[in-house]
Scaffold this motif. Structure first.
Motif, short mmCIF file in Angstrom:
data_model
loop_
_atom_site.label_atom_id
_atom_site.label_comp_id
_atom_site.label_asym_id
_atom_site.label_seq_id
_atom_site.Cartn_x
_atom_site.Cartn_y
_atom_site.Cartn_z
N GLU A 31 0.82 -1.21 0.00
CA GLU A 31 0.00 0.00 0.00
C GLU A 31 0.86 1.26 0.00
O GLU A 31 0.39 2.32 -0.41
CB GLU A 31 -0.94 0.00 1.20
CG GLU A 31 -2.00 -1.10 1.15
CD GLU A 31 -2.84 -1.03 -0.12
OE1 GLU A 31 -3.57 -0.04 -0.28
OE2 GLU A 31 -2.73 -1.95 -0.94
N LEU A 52 4.13 -1.14 -10.11
CA LEU A 52 2.90 -1.39 -9.39
C LEU A 52 1.90 -2.07 -10.31
O LEU A 52 1.77 -1.70 -11.49
CB LEU A 52 2.32 -0.09 -8.85
CG LEU A 52 3.01 0.51 -7.62
CD1 LEU A 52 2.47 1.90 -7.34
CD2 LEU A 52 2.79 -0.39 -6.41
N SER A 53 1.19 -3.06 -9.79
CA SER A 53 0.19 -3.77 -10.58
C SER A 53 -0.98 -2.86 -10.92
O SER A 53 -1.39 -2.01 -10.12
CB SER A 53 -0.30 -4.98 -9.79
OG SER A 53 -1.44 -5.55 -10.39
N PRO A 56 -4.42 -4.82 -8.42
CA PRO A 56 -4.09 -5.38 -7.10
C PRO A 56 -5.23 -6.25 -6.56
O PRO A 56 -6.40 -6.00 -6.84
CB PRO A 56 -3.87 -4.15 -6.23
CG PRO A 56 -4.63 -3.06 -6.90
CD PRO A 56 -4.56 -3.35 -8.37
N GLY A 61 -2.42 -1.31 -3.85
CA GLY A 61 -1.07 -1.67 -4.25
C GLY A 61 -0.82 -3.16 -4.33
O GLY A 61 -1.31 -3.94 -3.53
N ALA A 62 -0.07 -3.56 -5.35
CA ALA A 62 0.47 -4.91 -5.50
C ALA A 62 1.70 -4.77 -6.37
O ALA A 62 1.87 -3.77 -7.09
CB ALA A 62 -0.54 -5.86 -6.12
N TRP A 136 -5.68 -14.29 -9.75
CA TRP A 136 -5.20 -14.20 -8.37
C TRP A 136 -5.61 -15.46 -7.61
O TRP A 136 -6.75 -15.91 -7.67
CB TRP A 136 -5.80 -12.99 -7.66
CG TRP A 136 -5.18 -11.67 -8.00
CD1 TRP A 136 -5.77 -10.66 -8.70
CD2 TRP A 136 -3.88 -11.21 -7.63
NE1 TRP A 136 -4.92 -9.59 -8.80
CE2 TRP A 136 -3.75 -9.90 -8.15
CE3 TRP A 136 -2.82 -11.76 -6.92
CZ2 TRP A 136 -2.59 -9.14 -7.98
CZ3 TRP A 136 -1.67 -11.02 -6.75
CH2 TRP A 136 -1.57 -9.73 -7.27
N GLU A 173 2.69 -11.33 -10.42
CA GLU A 173 2.27 -10.29 -9.49
C GLU A 173 2.05 -10.90 -8.11
O GLU A 173 1.64 -12.07 -7.99
CB GLU A 173 0.98 -9.62 -9.99
CG GLU A 173 1.16 -8.96 -11.35
CD GLU A 173 -0.09 -8.27 -11.86
OE1 GLU A 173 -0.91 -7.84 -11.01
OE2 GLU A 173 -0.25 -8.16 -13.09
N ASP A 175 0.75 -9.98 -3.85
CA ASP A 175 0.08 -9.08 -2.92
C ASP A 175 -0.07 -9.79 -1.58
O ASP A 175 -0.10 -11.03 -1.52
CB ASP A 175 -1.30 -8.68 -3.47
CG ASP A 175 -1.82 -7.37 -2.89
OD1 ASP A 175 -1.17 -6.84 -1.95
OD2 ASP A 175 -2.86 -6.88 -3.35
#
Length: 218
Positions: A31, A52-53, A56, A61-62, A136, A173, A175
């Motif tokens: 974040e 930054l993805s 996310p 943020g991710a 994800w 990615e 997170d």
């Protein structure tokens, strides 16, 4: 029934005792950005770029990592974990992260290192993460599942830093990298009757006995 009620009451005591320690500790949620994350390429050519993805899993943020023509190894390197910190006073059973691969039949090497200060590379531990999904998904693994060349058990309170490495041209990615408290199954109740036997189980923290007494964890 009376025995089952007593066991349920003792589990409530165990839950109260466990409330004194955190169930999870978020190491990175991205974040605040990715400024402290770095990369390196070793053993040949190639490039690793971080950003930054755009998608996310949580919050704003991710991290996204893109490898281009990496011949031997390209690493996405986390900053050193907070030291000291209250979370280091507790044992941890699992690590989890939300991960999105690029859909290829390859694997990413997720590595953890233990130690403090200049000794923060005294032992390394690795776990392979499949890259085969572009959605994800949460990856959760016992810390005991990480491989160590010398077969030295991980000192979970001295985890110092980590990186993720692979070769080729790929993207992934990540997170919400999180440590989770250890758990184990404990019998909840067992009622024996003339015609039926019933048993159930729940999970309680590894360091807490169902009657609220501390246990020695392995």
């Amino acid at each position: 029934m009376r025995r089952a009620a007593l066991i349920l009451a003792s589990l409530l005591v165990a839950s109260t005792a466990f409330a004194q320690r955190p169930l999870r500790h978020v190491l990175f949620d991205f974040e605040d950005g990715i400024d402290e994350w770095t990369t390196n390429v070793w053993g040949g050519g190639g490039e690793v770029e971080l950003s930054l993805s755009d998608d996310p899993k949580f919050g704003a943020g991710a991290l996204r990592s893109e490898l281009t023509a990496v011949e031997r190894g390209g690493n996405t390197i986390a900053p050193r974990f907070a030291e000291p910190g209250e979370w280091r006073e507790h044992d941890w059973g699992r690590i989890s992260l939300w991960f999105k691969g690029d859909g290829t039949p390859t694997k990413l090497s997720f590595r953890l290192f233990t130690g403090t200060g200049d000794e923060a590379t005294d032992q390394g531990y690795s776990l392979n993460i499949p890259m085969d999904s572009t959605e994800w998904r949460q990856i959760t693994a016992p810390l005991s599942a990480f491989w160590n060349r010398e077969k030295v058990p991980m000192d979970k309170r001295r985890i110092a830093w980590s990186y993720m490495g692979m070769s080729g041209t790929h993207s992934f990615e990540i997170d919400q990298i999180t440590l989770e408290a250890p758990q184990r199954p404990v019998a909840l109740a067992q009622v024996v009757g003339q015609q039926a036997r019933h048993a159930a189980a729940v999970f309680v923290p590894l360091g807490v006995h169902p009657v609220g007494q501390a246990l020695q964890s392995a």
